[in-house]
Design a protein around this motif. Structure first.
Motif, PDB file in Angstrom:
ATOM      1  N   ASP A 535       0.674  -1.228   0.028  1.00 22.60           N
ATOM      2  CA  ASP A 535      -0.122  -0.078   0.082  1.00 22.60           C
ATOM      3  C   ASP A 535       0.896   1.316   0.065  1.00 22.60           C
ATOM      4  O   ASP A 535       0.235   2.462   0.002  1.00 22.60           O
ATOM      5  N   GLY A 536       2.133   1.082  -0.267  1.00 20.44           N
ATOM      6  CA  GLY A 536       2.906   2.201  -0.499  1.00 20.44           C
ATOM      7  C   GLY A 536       3.804   3.013   0.679  1.00 20.44           C
ATOM      8  O   GLY A 536       4.025   4.301   0.593  1.00 20.44           O
ATOM      9  N   ALA A 537       3.932   2.243   1.757  1.00 18.90           N
ATOM     10  CA  ALA A 537       4.693   2.992   2.991  1.00 18.90           C
ATOM     11  C   ALA A 537       6.090   3.663   2.557  1.00 18.90           C
ATOM     12  O   ALA A 537       6.677   2.678   1.677  1.00 18.90           O
ATOM     13  N   SER A 538       6.393   4.672   3.012  1.00 14.91           N
ATOM     14  CA  SER A 538       7.520   5.318   2.773  1.00 14.91           C
ATOM     15  C   SER A 538       8.578   5.223   3.600  1.00 14.91           C
ATOM     16  O   SER A 538       9.579   5.709   3.596  1.00 14.91           O
ATOM     17  N   LEU A 539       8.002   4.695   4.859  1.00 18.00           N
ATOM     18  CA  LEU A 539       8.649   4.611   5.913  1.00 18.00           C
ATOM     19  C   LEU A 539       8.072   3.447   6.828  1.00 18.00           C
ATOM     20  O   LEU A 539       6.935   3.464   6.794  1.00 18.00           O
ATOM     21  N   TYR A 540       8.883   2.438   7.234  1.00 18.08           N
ATOM     22  CA  TYR A 540       8.273   1.311   7.891  1.00 18.08           C
ATOM     23  C   TYR A 540       9.352   0.653   8.823  1.00 18.08           C
ATOM     24  O   TYR A 540      10.285   0.015   8.407  1.00 18.08           O
ATOM     25  N   TRP A 541       9.008   1.035   9.956  1.00 17.59           N
ATOM     26  CA  TRP A 541      10.024   0.648  11.107  1.00 17.59           C
ATOM     27  C   TRP A 541       9.369  -0.704  11.870  1.00 17.59           C
ATOM     28  O   TRP A 541       8.389  -0.381  12.725  1.00 17.59           O
ATOM     29  N   ARG A 542      10.147  -1.855  11.627  1.00 17.87           N
ATOM     30  CA  ARG A 542       9.405  -2.857  12.438  1.00 17.87           C
ATOM     31  C   ARG A 542       9.748  -3.240  13.640  1.00 17.87           C
ATOM     32  O   ARG A 542       9.467  -3.979  14.659  1.00 17.87           O
ATOM     33  N   PHE A 543      10.872  -2.586  14.155  1.00 18.63           N
ATOM     34  CA  PHE A 543      11.454  -2.287  15.482  1.00 18.63           C
ATOM     35  C   PHE A 543      12.133  -3.873  16.090  1.00 18.63           C
ATOM     36  O   PHE A 543      11.577  -4.262  17.070  1.00 18.63           O
ATOM     37  N   ASN A 544      12.592  -4.686  15.110  1.00 16.62           N
ATOM     38  CA  ASN A 544      13.272  -6.004  15.562  1.00 16.62           C
ATOM     39  C   ASN A 544      14.690  -5.933  15.815  1.00 16.62           C
ATOM     40  O   ASN A 544      15.200  -7.074  16.046  1.00 16.62           O
ATOM     41  N   GLU A 545      15.505  -4.638  15.854  1.00 15.14           N
ATOM     42  CA  GLU A 545      16.714  -4.714  16.128  1.00 15.14           C
ATOM     43  C   GLU A 545      16.736  -5.099  17.729  1.00 15.14           C
ATOM     44  O   GLU A 545      16.018  -4.706  18.563  1.00 15.14           O
ATOM     45  N   THR A 546      18.007  -5.612  17.924  1.00 17.61           N
ATOM     46  CA  THR A 546      18.245  -6.203  19.288  1.00 17.61           C
ATOM     47  C   THR A 546      19.018  -4.912  20.320  1.00 17.61           C
ATOM     48  O   THR A 546      19.032  -5.118  21.391  1.00 17.61           O
ATOM     49  N   SER A 547      19.934  -4.281  19.660  1.00 20.17           N
ATOM     50  CA  SER A 547      20.505  -3.170  20.125  1.00 20.17           C
ATOM     51  C   SER A 547      21.192  -1.997  19.364  1.00 20.17           C
ATOM     52  O   SER A 547      20.575  -2.045  18.261  1.00 20.17           O
ATOM     53  N   GLY A 548      21.676  -0.955  19.875  1.00 18.98           N
ATOM     54  CA  GLY A 548      22.118  -0.042  19.006  1.00 18.98           C
ATOM     55  C   GLY A 548      20.948   1.158  18.830  1.00 18.98           C
ATOM     56  O   GLY A 548      19.979   1.057  19.025  1.00 18.98           O
ATOM     57  N   ALA A 549      21.515   2.174  18.268  1.00 19.66           N
ATOM     58  CA  ALA A 549      20.556   3.357  18.222  1.00 19.66           C
ATOM     59  C   ALA A 549      19.843   3.369  16.675  1.00 19.66           C
ATOM     60  O   ALA A 549      18.810   4.130  16.483  1.00 19.66           O
ATOM     61  N   TYR A 550      20.001   2.156  16.045  1.00 20.48           N
ATOM     62  CA  TYR A 550      19.478   2.233  14.535  1.00 20.48           C
ATOM     63  C   TYR A 550      18.011   1.633  14.480  1.00 20.48           C
ATOM     64  O   TYR A 550      17.939   0.530  15.040  1.00 20.48           O
ATOM     65  N   ALA A 551      17.055   2.111  13.919  1.00 24.28           N
ATOM     66  CA  ALA A 551      15.956   1.421  13.482  1.00 24.28           C
ATOM     67  C   ALA A 551      15.715   1.341  12.011  1.00 24.28           C
ATOM     68  O   ALA A 551      15.687   2.471  11.423  1.00 24.28           O
ATOM     69  N   ALA A 552      15.762  -0.110  11.604  1.00 28.21           N
ATOM     70  CA  ALA A 552      15.862  -0.077  10.119  1.00 28.21           C
ATOM     71  C   ALA A 552      14.458   0.079   9.551  1.00 28.21           C
ATOM     72  O   ALA A 552      13.253  -0.142   9.998  1.00 28.21           O
ATOM     73  N   ASP A 553      14.549   0.759   8.358  1.00 32.61           N
ATOM     74  CA  ASP A 553      13.445   0.948   7.560  1.00 32.61           C
ATOM     75  C   ASP A 553      13.320  -0.257   6.550  1.00 32.61           C
ATOM     76  O   ASP A 553      14.049  -0.475   5.584  1.00 32.61           O
ATOM     77  N   SER A 554      12.125  -0.859   6.574  1.00 28.61           N
ATOM     78  CA  SER A 554      11.715  -2.023   5.807  1.00 28.61           C
ATOM     79  C   SER A 554      10.947  -1.469   4.598  1.00 28.61           C
ATOM     80  O   SER A 554      10.818  -2.504   3.619  1.00 28.61           O
ATOM     81  N   SER A 555      10.457  -0.350   4.177  1.00 25.46           N
ATOM     82  CA  SER A 555      10.204   0.183   3.104  1.00 25.46           C
ATOM     83  C   SER A 555      11.247   0.297   2.120  1.00 25.46           C
ATOM     84  O   SER A 555      12.570   0.297   2.328  1.00 25.46           O
ATOM     85  N   SER A 556      10.623   0.911   0.933  1.00 29.12           N
ATOM     86  CA  SER A 556      11.806   1.151  -0.317  1.00 29.12           C
ATOM     87  C   SER A 556      12.470   2.601  -0.008  1.00 29.12           C
ATOM     88  O   SER A 556      13.137   2.881  -0.724  1.00 29.12           O
ATOM     89  N   GLY A 557      11.892   3.164   1.007  1.00 27.67           N
ATOM     90  CA  GLY A 557      12.502   4.440   1.223  1.00 27.67           C
ATOM     91  C   GLY A 557      13.768   4.901   1.993  1.00 27.67           C
ATOM     92  O   GLY A 557      14.190   5.810   1.936  1.00 27.67           O
ATOM     93  N   ASP A 558      14.189   3.651   2.442  1.00 28.08           N
ATOM     94  CA  ASP A 558      15.605   3.597   3.451  1.00 28.08           C
ATOM     95  C   ASP A 558      15.659   4.957   4.326  1.00 28.08           C
ATOM     96  O   ASP A 558      16.432   5.516   4.370  1.00 28.08           O
ATOM     97  N   ASP A 559      14.336   4.977   5.041  1.00 26.15           N
ATOM     98  CA  ASP A 559      14.141   6.120   5.690  1.00 26.15           C
ATOM     99  C   ASP A 559      14.294   5.599   7.256  1.00 26.15           C
ATOM    100  O   ASP A 559      13.253   5.560   7.930  1.00 26.15           O
ATOM    101  N   ASN A 560      15.569   5.221   7.828  1.00 26.29           N
ATOM    102  CA  ASN A 560      15.816   4.723   8.909  1.00 26.29           C
ATOM    103  C   ASN A 560      15.454   5.672   9.928  1.00 26.29           C
ATOM    104  O   ASN A 560      15.624   6.981  10.078  1.00 26.29           O
ATOM    105  N   GLY A 561      15.478   5.012  11.293  1.00 26.93           N
ATOM    106  CA  GLY A 561      14.959   5.870  12.553  1.00 26.93           C
ATOM    107  C   GLY A 561      16.393   5.979  13.412  1.00 26.93           C
ATOM    108  O   GLY A 561      17.160   4.960  13.400  1.00 26.93           O
ATOM    109  N   VAL A 562      16.270   6.788  14.640  1.00 30.48           N
ATOM    110  CA  VAL A 562      17.241   6.871  15.393  1.00 30.48           C
ATOM    111  C   VAL A 562      16.621   6.917  16.727  1.00 30.48           C
ATOM    112  O   VAL A 562      15.918   7.684  16.856  1.00 30.48           O
ATOM    113  N   HIS A 563      17.167   5.899  17.469  1.00 28.69           N
ATOM    114  CA  HIS A 563      16.591   5.935  19.048  1.00 28.69           C
ATOM    115  C   HIS A 563      17.417   6.752  19.880  1.00 28.69           C
ATOM    116  O   HIS A 563      18.760   6.709  19.904  1.00 28.69           O
TER     117      HIS A 563
END
Length: 754
Positions: A535-563
């Motif tokens: 359905d076209g998400a441009s940001l999609y954080w699944r929050f499956n990381e185990t540590s670190g400040a990085y929140a990966a973006d699973s969309s095609s937008g590569d729009d990562n998050g920072v904790h």
């Protein structure tokens, strides 16, 4: 001028290497995301146009503040307010510490003190050295400040030192009854500025010039407030002066004026309003390319300005905020010392973490990839205050002085230095997240690394236990902008398990490999993820990381998050079958934000899952103008009230919001979607429409960041006790369109297996 030396040659010529024109590559790399991304290729250490490393070299320290630096023939002179110096890596009081009364001299290449020792003292008050400059022939060091004697020889705030013998000259003794703050020297004239109103018993208000015998020259520049900077232009015909003043020789000229080098007549004034009243010039430097100023402002202009070398008209002005103290020109860049904290107005980092050492192009004021750092330190908490560029044995050393007590994260007080090479610092280790949500595919995501003198880095992906990379890419990053990169491995089969590790290289230095991330290859698509991406998400954080400040973006937008400030990751309780979530404690310092800025959308959808029993409410997701501070502008908010109801609203000149009648702080997972589009605003919870207003259109338009977990909610209806949410959040998505009711319901059913 703020205590920088002048090498033999034309007046005003600075350091080794004249300016060169920036190449097309250099100009391209001056943009906020540098050289993004090349499919293949190899980064080279020191990304052009940067020509200095950010690697801290061992340097002796002072136990106070270094206000002034100058250099001659491989020796660096430091002046300030201190009483002792000590080796690098030692604490105050170390047995190797030695007395140094407001002055010390160091070998430019080793950072160790020389045998030149001078003591600057005063009978009453605190002596200090505020400015140093070397004569063009390299024989005399001039020192200004507030002092009454040098090694017991009586002087009056301005002294000349014979460099060969390291002794004060007794034939140069002008009388300056107040602090000298700035110096610039030619073959026959010493120009200076400060707090004084007379020199040698003759009226000279804040600026004056003497000859090499200490006698006043005709140069008369009377200002109504303190002088802080003096610089001779490259052609030797003009002297630029800076400070707090509002008039110069009766002319309306605030903070900056250009004067005739012989008479002091104002040749170019900058009337009140050119710089705000609260902005002052702290340093001026010049060469054949132009005249450059460093400004400090309290609520006023805080950045750098470039002026044409002939007309003295403004060529550019950056608008970073952060009390700029000193400038150094070197091979096409303007290096600056400040505590810059907000460069968002020129496409840089938003208000938040301070960056004390930066560089920008002489023709393009955007920040480039050079960012060693200090802390604020003691005194006024400014950090670095002065530069000196010192060549020795084929290497150029940039010395930095100030009031800092740490450099690049380790203890180091008041003095540090970097050089033109070699570059020895490796990039940070990439932060990696792998997933398989499509049949026969593995997506390898990673947050780009950073290197404080290399903005173009090469990444190599290693699979399983392989020693040969299976993928390589070169891409750009900055310490404050670390965009996500993604590679999809299709050379896998369903049911297999594979692991991945990544390195980052600047072409000379390579990081260690990231920790191995393993994944089992899916045999079928993940139903929920397929709906979100489909359905076209441009940001999609699944929050499956185990540590670190990085929140990966699973969309095609590569729009990562920072904790920010470490919310709890890898909570073994996830929504939509993901298995993990992130838990926020309600602390006023925990949230997650997008690494890259966004233009405000007029049509959008926000989606996430949450689980809480909180009775203090808080923001689930919203759009704000800051990342590491509470936003001063915010909009497009979903938040919870104290009693567990949900509110979604936008700001259209006033807040327009809808609120659920149901409460959702029952300790169960709930799905929320908020939309704005041609049909107004809508709020869905657990697949059902719970609030709508078809008459609402528009919202605030400003560059901002998506934030999850908390932010400002001042003046919003039913404001909860806390701006910050307490509870779990998972599966965050943002869309550039309004999802339909049927799409929302399909997402909820896919997430609940219904």
């Amino acid at each position: 001028m703020h205590g920088r030396s002048i090498r033999p040659g034309r007046p005003g010529q600075r350091g080794p290497g004249r300016r060169r024109t920036l190449t097309a590559l250099a100009l391209a790399c001056a943009t906020p995301l540098l050289c993004l991304p090349l499919a293949t290729g190899q980064a080279g250490a020191l990304t052009p146009p940067v020509a200095l490393t950010a690697d801290k070299l061992p340097t002796w320290q002072a136990n106070g503040i270094v206000w002034a630096l100058a250099q001659a023939q491989g020796v660096v002179f430091a002046g300030g307010t201190f009483s002792a110096i000590r080796p690098a890596g030692t604490a105050a009081g170390d047995p190797a510490e030695r007395s140094a009364v407001n002055f010390a001299a160091f070998d430019a290449a080793t950072g160790a003190p020389t045998d030149c020792q001078l003591s600057f003292t005063v009978g009453s008050g605190t002596a200090t050295v505020r400015a140093l400059a070397v004569s063009p022939d390299g024989r005399t060091l001039y020192a200004g400040g507030y002092f009454g004697a040098v090694n017991g020889v009586g002087v009056s705030s301005l002294a000349a030192i014979d460099i060969a013998t390291c002794t004060p000259r007794t034939d140069f003794r002008p009388s300056v009854p107040a602090t000298v703050r700035a110096l610039a020297v030619t073959a026959d004239t010493v120009y200076f500025g400060g707090d004084f109103t007379s020199v040698n018993g003759t009226t000279r208000q804040r600026f004056a010039a003497v000859d090499t015998a200490g006698d006043l020259t005709p140069w008369t520049v009377n200002a109504d407030e303190p002088g802080r900077a003096v610089e001779v232009t490259a052609d030797g015909r003009h002297v630029a002066v800076g400070g707090d003043f509002f008039t110069v020789n009766g002319s309306d000229s605030h903070a900056l004026a250009v004067t005739d080098a012989g008479t002091g007549a104002v040749t170019h004034a900058y009337p009140r309003g050119f710089f705000q009243d609260t902005s002052v010039v702290k340093d001026i430097t010049a060469d054949a390319t132009g005249v450059y100023t460093a400004n400090e402002g309290t609520g006023g202009f805080d950045g750098r300005t470039a002026f044409d070398p002939d007309t003295f008209a403004q060529r550019w002005r950056d608008t970073c905020l952060g009390a700029t103290q000193a400038l150094q020109l070197y091979k096409g860049l303007v290096y600056s010392a400040s505590h810059a904290h907000d460069c968002s107005s020129m496409g840089g980092f938003p208000d938040g973490q301070r960056h004390h050492l930066l560089a920008e192009g002489i023709n393009d004021p955007h920040m480039v990839g050079w960012a060693p750092d200090t802390n604020d330190g003691i005194g006024e908490g400014i950090g670095p205050r002065v530069f000196a560029l010192a060549p020795k044995d084929g290497t150029d050393y940039l010395w930095v002085g100030g009031e800092f007590t740490a450099v690049n994260g380790t203890a180091q007080q008041s003095l540090t230095r970097v050089s033109s090479g070699p570059d020895t610092g490796a990039p940070t280790v990439p932060q990696v997240q792998v997933e398989s949500t499509e049949a026969g595919k593995v997506a390898v995501h990673w947050r780009s690394s950073y290197d404080t003198d290399d903005s173009s880095l090469t990444y190599r992906v290693y699979k399983d236990d392989g020693t040969t990379p299976v993928y390589q890419v070169t891409a750009g990053s900055l310490p404050w902008s670390r965009p996500q990169l993604t590679w999809t491995d299709t050379s896998v089969a369903a049911g297999e398990t594979h692991s991945y590790r990544i390195t980052a290289s600047d072409g000379t230095n390579t990081s260690g490999k990231s920790a191995a991330q393993s994944v089992r290859v899916a045999s079928a698509a993940d139903a929920y993820a397929a709906k979100v991406r489909g359905d076209g998400a441009s940001l999609y954080w699944r929050f499956n990381e185990t540590s670190g400040a990085y929140a990966a973006d699973s969309s095609s937008g590569d729009d990562n998050g920072v904790h920010w400030n470490a919310p709890t990751q890898a909570v073994a309780d996830g929504a939509a079958g993901s298995g993990r979530s992130v838990e926020y404690t309600g602390s006023q310092s925990e949230w997650t934000y997008t690494d890259k800025p966004h233009s405000a959308p007029s049509t959008f959808s926000l989606e996430l899952w949450f689980k809480t029993t909180s009775t203090t409410g808080g923001k689930l997701i919203g759009y704000g103008n800051k990342v590491q501070l509470v936003s001063s502008r915010q909009d497009k908010n979903i938040y919870m009230t104290n009693d567990g109801r949900l509110v979604f609203g936008v700001y259209t000149g006033s807040v327009r919001a809808v609120t659920t009648s149901q409460t959702y702080n029952d300790g169960k997972w709930h799905h929320v979607v908020a939309t704005e589009g041609s049909g107004g605003i809508s709020l869905y919870v657990d697949g059902s429409l719970r609030g709508a207003n078809p008459l609402v259109s528009g919202n605030q338009s400003f560059t901002g960041y998506w934030r999850v977990g908390g932010d400002n909610l001042d003046s919003w209806p039913n404001k909860p006790s806390s701006r910050f949410y307490t509870g779990r959040i998972d599966e965050v998505a943002v869309y550039g369109k309004a999802l339909t009711a049927s799409q929302v319901l399909a997402h909820y059913k896919a997430g609940t297996g219904g």
